[in-house]
Design an enzyme around this catalytic site. Structure first.
Site, short mmCIF file in Angstrom:
data_model
loop_
_atom_site.label_atom_id
_atom_site.label_comp_id
_atom_site.label_asym_id
_atom_site.label_seq_id
_atom_site.Cartn_x
_atom_site.Cartn_y
_atom_site.Cartn_z
N CYS A 45 0.83 -1.21 0.00
CA CYS A 45 0.00 0.00 0.00
C CYS A 45 0.87 1.26 0.00
CB CYS A 45 -0.90 0.03 1.23
SG CYS A 45 -1.96 -1.41 1.39
C1 BEZ Z 1 0.56 -4.59 1.85
O1 BEZ Z 1 0.05 -3.51 1.56
O2 BEZ Z 1 1.75 -4.73 1.79
C2 BEZ Z 1 -0.27 -5.72 2.32
C3 BEZ Z 1 -1.45 -5.51 2.99
C4 BEZ Z 1 -2.20 -6.56 3.44
C5 BEZ Z 1 -1.74 -7.87 3.18
C6 BEZ Z 1 -0.58 -8.08 2.47
C7 BEZ Z 1 0.16 -7.00 2.04
#
Ligand code: BEZ
Length: 210
Positions: A45
């Site tokens: 994200c």
């Molecule tokens: C991420 O944004 O890195 C992420 C968020 C939830 C689960 C896996 C990755």
């Protein structure tokens, strides 16, 4: 209930990092991209939001407003934005909805319980100036989205809305386009004075209009 293409994008009022917004009023005459991410302070994200901030001028050029969402509160988004600027080199320059009670996430069916029963998936909704949903995409949490592809689809959608052309497989901006089947040859002569290549009566290829 799932949101389908052609539906009116549900309206809502929400707290964001740029103050309270009423969604339809905030959109005004613009197109919109509403996208969710699973959680603040997560790696994928962080890269996504930094990238979207870095190409915001591309959305502006297309008269598209961008807004993010997760089920974290606004105060958390504000703290996280410092990390995004530090690590991705661009300050977040669009509003992020805080949705801890999941009002908007539920309205847009962004929580898919068999994937995760509390966090939003990576949903994307492209909304036209008429407030209708033009595109929905759902990515899993572990896969960062291709926002250049989202810009490409917006270009295609806007060409269809404004110029009555569709775009073929793997089309890129500037490439040849297809006259939509609803346009008769008579109308096409007016709209495409430079002509077209009639590969089949239903497959009329022409230069991309400006
Ligand atoms: C991420 O944004 O890195 C992420 C968020 C939830 C689960 C896996 C990755």
């Amino acid at each position: 209930m799932a949101i389908r293409l052609g539906d009116t994008a549900p309206d809502f009022t929400a707290q964001t990092t740029q103050g309270e917004i009423s969604f339809h009023e905030w959109l005004g005459d613009s197109w919109g991209v509403l996208f969710s991410h699973p959680k603040d302070f997560t790696p994928v994200c962080t890269t996504e939001l930094g990238y979207v901030a870095s190409i915001k001028s591309e959305f502006d050029k297309r008269n598209v407003k961008v807004i993010g969402l997760s089920v974290d509160p606004v105060e958390s988004h504000v703290e996280w934005e410092k990390d995004i600027e530090e690590t991705q080199g661009t300050a977040v320059n669009f509003p992020m909805i805080g949705d801890p009670d999941r009002t908007v996430a539920d309205l847009y069916d962004m929580i898919h319980p068999n994937a995760n029963d509390t966090l939003t998936v990576r949903s994307v909704f492209v909304i036209g100036a008429d407030k209708k949903v033009k595109l929905t995409i759902t990515y899993p949490a572990s896969t960062g989205r291709n926002f250049d592809e989202i810009l490409r689809v917006i270009d295609s959608l806007q060409l269809t809305a404004n110029k009555k052309v569709a775009t073929p497989a793997n089309w890129q901006y500037g490439g040849d386009v297809i006259i939509v089947p609803a346009v008769s040859n008579e109308e096409a002569k007016e709209l495409f004075p430079d002509g077209w290549n009639e590969v089949k009566p239903y497959l009329r290829v022409t230069k991309q209009p400006a």
